[in-house]
Design a protein around this motif. Structure first.
Motif, PDB file in Angstrom:
ATOM      1  N   ILE A   8      -0.702   8.241  15.504  1.00  0.00           N
ATOM      2  CA  ILE A   8      -1.175   7.163  14.635  1.00  0.00           C
ATOM      3  C   ILE A   8      -2.561   6.656  15.051  1.00  0.00           C
ATOM      4  O   ILE A   8      -3.329   6.207  14.232  1.00  0.00           O
ATOM      5  N   GLY A   9      -2.894   6.775  16.324  1.00  0.00           N
ATOM      6  CA  GLY A   9      -4.200   6.322  16.797  1.00  0.00           C
ATOM      7  C   GLY A   9      -5.348   7.097  16.181  1.00  0.00           C
ATOM      8  O   GLY A   9      -6.445   6.585  16.036  1.00  0.00           O
ATOM      9  N   SER A  10      -5.111   8.340  15.802  1.00  0.00           N
ATOM     10  CA  SER A  10      -6.182   9.147  15.216  1.00  0.00           C
ATOM     11  C   SER A  10      -6.538   8.714  13.798  1.00  0.00           C
ATOM     12  O   SER A  10      -7.551   9.115  13.273  1.00  0.00           O
ATOM     13  N   LEU A  11      -5.704   7.896  13.178  1.00  0.00           N
ATOM     14  CA  LEU A  11      -5.958   7.444  11.805  1.00  0.00           C
ATOM     15  C   LEU A  11      -6.799   6.193  11.750  1.00  0.00           C
ATOM     16  O   LEU A  11      -7.204   5.759  10.684  1.00  0.00           O
ATOM     17  N   ARG A  12      -7.050   5.555  12.856  1.00  0.00           N
ATOM     18  CA  ARG A  12      -7.781   4.282  12.855  1.00  0.00           C
ATOM     19  C   ARG A  12      -9.238   4.481  12.872  1.00  0.00           C
ATOM     20  O   ARG A  12      -9.990   5.110  13.248  1.00  0.00           O
ATOM     21  N   ILE A  45       8.628 -13.277  -7.595  1.00  0.00           N
ATOM     22  CA  ILE A  45       7.626 -12.753  -6.668  1.00  0.00           C
ATOM     23  C   ILE A  45       6.596 -11.917  -7.426  1.00  0.00           C
ATOM     24  O   ILE A  45       6.921 -11.230  -8.386  1.00  0.00           O
ATOM     25  N   ARG A  46       5.362 -12.027  -7.004  1.00  0.00           N
ATOM     26  CA  ARG A  46       4.283 -11.243  -7.594  1.00  0.00           C
ATOM     27  C   ARG A  46       3.993 -10.074  -6.664  1.00  0.00           C
ATOM     28  O   ARG A  46       3.832 -10.264  -5.460  1.00  0.00           O
ATOM     29  N   ILE A  47       3.922  -8.872  -7.214  1.00  0.00           N
ATOM     30  CA  ILE A  47       3.722  -7.674  -6.408  1.00  0.00           C
ATOM     31  C   ILE A  47       2.387  -7.029  -6.784  1.00  0.00           C
ATOM     32  O   ILE A  47       2.104  -6.805  -7.957  1.00  0.00           O
ATOM     33  N   HIS A  48       1.574  -6.759  -5.769  1.00  0.00           N
ATOM     34  CA  HIS A  48       0.298  -6.062  -5.946  1.00  0.00           C
ATOM     35  C   HIS A  48       0.435  -4.715  -5.245  1.00  0.00           C
ATOM     36  O   HIS A  48       0.789  -4.669  -4.069  1.00  0.00           O
ATOM     37  N   ILE A  49       0.141  -3.639  -5.948  1.00  0.00           N
ATOM     38  CA  ILE A  49       0.272  -2.299  -5.389  1.00  0.00           C
ATOM     39  C   ILE A  49      -1.090  -1.628  -5.377  1.00  0.00           C
ATOM     40  O   ILE A  49      -1.810  -1.652  -6.374  1.00  0.00           O
ATOM     41  N   SER A  50      -1.424  -1.028  -4.244  1.00  0.00           N
ATOM     42  CA  SER A  50      -2.644  -0.234  -4.163  1.00  0.00           C
ATOM     43  C   SER A  50      -2.286   1.116  -3.555  1.00  0.00           C
ATOM     44  O   SER A  50      -1.379   1.204  -2.732  1.00  0.00           O
ATOM     45  N   SER A  51      -2.986   2.140  -3.980  1.00  0.00           N
ATOM     46  CA  SER A  51      -2.730   3.459  -3.420  1.00  0.00           C
ATOM     47  C   SER A  51      -3.866   3.830  -2.491  1.00  0.00           C
ATOM     48  O   SER A  51      -4.977   3.336  -2.607  1.00  0.00           O
ATOM     49  N   GLY A  52      -3.563   4.686  -1.547  1.00  0.00           N
ATOM     50  CA  GLY A  52      -4.561   5.134  -0.592  1.00  0.00           C
ATOM     51  C   GLY A  52      -3.972   6.210   0.281  1.00  0.00           C
ATOM     52  O   GLY A  52      -2.862   6.683   0.046  1.00  0.00           O
ATOM     53  N   ASN A  53      -4.706   6.553   1.316  1.00  0.00           N
ATOM     54  CA  ASN A  53      -4.157   7.518   2.258  1.00  0.00           C
ATOM     55  C   ASN A  53      -3.509   6.768   3.420  1.00  0.00           C
ATOM     56  O   ASN A  53      -3.642   5.546   3.535  1.00  0.00           O
ATOM     57  N   THR A  54      -2.836   7.492   4.272  1.00  0.00           N
ATOM     58  CA  THR A  54      -2.086   6.868   5.365  1.00  0.00           C
ATOM     59  C   THR A  54      -2.989   6.016   6.255  1.00  0.00           C
ATOM     60  O   THR A  54      -2.631   4.892   6.612  1.00  0.00           O
ATOM     61  N   GLY A  55      -4.170   6.524   6.580  1.00  0.00           N
ATOM     62  CA  GLY A  55      -5.093   5.762   7.423  1.00  0.00           C
ATOM     63  C   GLY A  55      -5.515   4.450   6.783  1.00  0.00           C
ATOM     64  O   GLY A  55      -5.566   3.405   7.445  1.00  0.00           O
ATOM     65  N   ASP A  56      -5.832   4.492   5.477  1.00  0.00           N
ATOM     66  CA  ASP A  56      -6.214   3.275   4.751  1.00  0.00           C
ATOM     67  C   ASP A  56      -5.092   2.243   4.778  1.00  0.00           C
ATOM     68  O   ASP A  56      -5.331   1.046   4.953  1.00  0.00           O
ATOM     69  N   ILE A  57      -3.876   2.716   4.592  1.00  0.00           N
ATOM     70  CA  ILE A  57      -2.734   1.798   4.550  1.00  0.00           C
ATOM     71  C   ILE A  57      -2.502   1.175   5.922  1.00  0.00           C
ATOM     72  O   ILE A  57      -2.274  -0.035   6.030  1.00  0.00           O
ATOM     73  N   ILE A  58      -2.614   1.958   6.961  1.00  0.00           N
ATOM     74  CA  ILE A  58      -2.437   1.413   8.315  1.00  0.00           C
ATOM     75  C   ILE A  58      -3.509   0.370   8.610  1.00  0.00           C
ATOM     76  O   ILE A  58      -3.226  -0.714   9.124  1.00  0.00           O
ATOM     77  N   ARG A  59      -4.763   0.657   8.245  1.00  0.00           N
ATOM     78  CA  ARG A  59      -5.841  -0.322   8.448  1.00  0.00           C
ATOM     79  C   ARG A  59      -5.587  -1.583   7.629  1.00  0.00           C
ATOM     80  O   ARG A  59      -5.826  -2.696   8.086  1.00  0.00           O
ATOM     81  N   GLY A  60      -5.094  -1.429   6.392  1.00  0.00           N
ATOM     82  CA  GLY A  60      -4.767  -2.580   5.553  1.00  0.00           C
ATOM     83  C   GLY A  60      -3.678  -3.444   6.156  1.00  0.00           C
ATOM     84  O   GLY A  60      -3.724  -4.675   6.080  1.00  0.00           O
ATOM     85  N   LEU A  61      -2.695  -2.810   6.772  1.00  0.00           N
ATOM     86  CA  LEU A  61      -1.631  -3.558   7.453  1.00  0.00           C
ATOM     87  C   LEU A  61      -2.201  -4.313   8.653  1.00  0.00           C
ATOM     88  O   LEU A  61      -1.878  -5.480   8.874  1.00  0.00           O
ATOM     89  N   GLU A  62      -3.052  -3.634   9.406  1.00  0.00           N
ATOM     90  CA  GLU A  62      -3.632  -4.246  10.605  1.00  0.00           C
ATOM     91  C   GLU A  62      -4.528  -5.431  10.286  1.00  0.00           C
ATOM     92  O   GLU A  62      -4.519  -6.429  11.006  1.00  0.00           O
ATOM     93  N   ASN A  63      -5.294  -5.348   9.205  1.00  0.00           N
ATOM     94  CA  ASN A  63      -6.218  -6.446   8.905  1.00  0.00           C
ATOM     95  C   ASN A  63      -5.648  -7.462   7.921  1.00  0.00           C
ATOM     96  O   ASN A  63      -6.343  -8.355   7.477  1.00  0.00           O
ATOM     97  N   GLY A  64      -4.371  -7.311   7.569  1.00  0.00           N
ATOM     98  CA  GLY A  64      -3.710  -8.310   6.740  1.00  0.00           C
ATOM     99  C   GLY A  64      -3.952  -8.199   5.252  1.00  0.00           C
ATOM    100  O   GLY A  64      -3.551  -9.067   4.493  1.00  0.00           O
ATOM    101  N   GLN A  65      -4.614  -7.119   4.807  1.00  0.00           N
ATOM    102  CA  GLN A  65      -4.863  -6.956   3.374  1.00  0.00           C
ATOM    103  C   GLN A  65      -3.600  -6.539   2.626  1.00  0.00           C
ATOM    104  O   GLN A  65      -3.505  -6.766   1.424  1.00  0.00           O
ATOM    105  N   GLY A  82       0.854  -1.179   0.000  1.00  0.00           N
ATOM    106  CA  GLY A  82       0.000   0.000   0.000  1.00  0.00           C
ATOM    107  C   GLY A  82       0.888   1.225   0.000  1.00  0.00           C
ATOM    108  O   GLY A  82       1.904   1.251   0.696  1.00  0.00           O
ATOM    109  N   THR A  83       0.502   2.245  -0.752  1.00  0.00           N
ATOM    110  CA  THR A  83       1.368   3.410  -0.862  1.00  0.00           C
ATOM    111  C   THR A  83       0.571   4.699  -0.982  1.00  0.00           C
ATOM    112  O   THR A  83      -0.523   4.705  -1.538  1.00  0.00           O
ATOM    113  N   VAL A  84       1.134   5.768  -0.444  1.00  0.00           N
ATOM    114  CA  VAL A  84       0.579   7.103  -0.654  1.00  0.00           C
ATOM    115  C   VAL A  84       1.216   7.671  -1.913  1.00  0.00           C
ATOM    116  O   VAL A  84       2.276   7.211  -2.341  1.00  0.00           O
ATOM    117  N   TYR A  85       0.589   8.670  -2.480  1.00  0.00           N
ATOM    118  CA  TYR A  85       1.034   9.189  -3.778  1.00  0.00           C
ATOM    119  C   TYR A  85       2.522   9.557  -3.853  1.00  0.00           C
ATOM    120  O   TYR A  85       3.181   9.106  -4.781  1.00  0.00           O
TER     121      TYR A  85
END
Length: 156
Positions: A152-156, A120-140, A96-99
């Motif tokens: 960082i807590g304010s982004l959840r 290796i196969r690489i999948h890239i998605s863009s989003g904002n910092t909060g989206d990326i942190i949530r994606g890391l937390e939920n394993g996406q 996951g990456t920001v612009y």
């Protein structure tokens, strides 16, 4: 409804721009628009609010986006598990990456990964910092490039 349509919808929902989404999924922008419109017709509701300057998700679109991300993740996981059971594990990483990172640090990072791990196969998605942190937390996603944050807590 096809998985391809869902992935096209997700690309537009993440980019909020039909042109960038079309480039991301590697199809022409008019074809992408046609697929999204067909999906909206099939669902019987608008998924996006479109204007000449902006694209926004409707409430229905927000709900559908969350469900589609889960569905597509499950399909990918199912395929991965099936290949693993058959002894054909494919290594992949979801990033996951920001612009700013997409034009800055990410290209050099991807080049190094490709040289060291050519299969290796690489999948890239863009989003904002909060989206990326949530994606890391939920394993996406496995790895995220984000902007520095103080609370960082304010982004959840």
């Amino acid at each position: 409804m096809e998985l391809r349509q869902l992935s096209y919808f997700v690309a537009v929902a993440e980019e909020l721009h039909f042109g960038r989404a079309a480039a991301k999924v590697r199809i022409a922008q008019p074809a992408l628009s046609n697929h999204v419109q067909a999906l909206e017709r099939e669902l019987g509701c608008a998924l996006f609010i479109r204007s000449t300057r902006r694209v926004e998700l409707t409430r229905a679109g927000e709900t559908f986006y969350e469900r589609c991300v889960g569905i597509l993740s499950e399909v990918d996981l199912s395929a991965e598990i099936t290949r693993a059971v058959a002894g054909k594990t494919i290594r992949q990483i979801r990033i996951g990456t920001v612009y700013p990172a997409t034009t800055g640090v990410l290209p050099a990072f991807l080049a190094k990964i490709a040289r060291k791990y050519p299969d290796i196969r690489i999948h890239i998605s863009s989003g904002n910092t909060g989206d990326i942190i949530r994606g890391l937390e939920n394993g996406q996603i496995n790895l995220g490039f984000i902007r520095p944050v103080e609370n960082i807590g304010s982004l959840r």
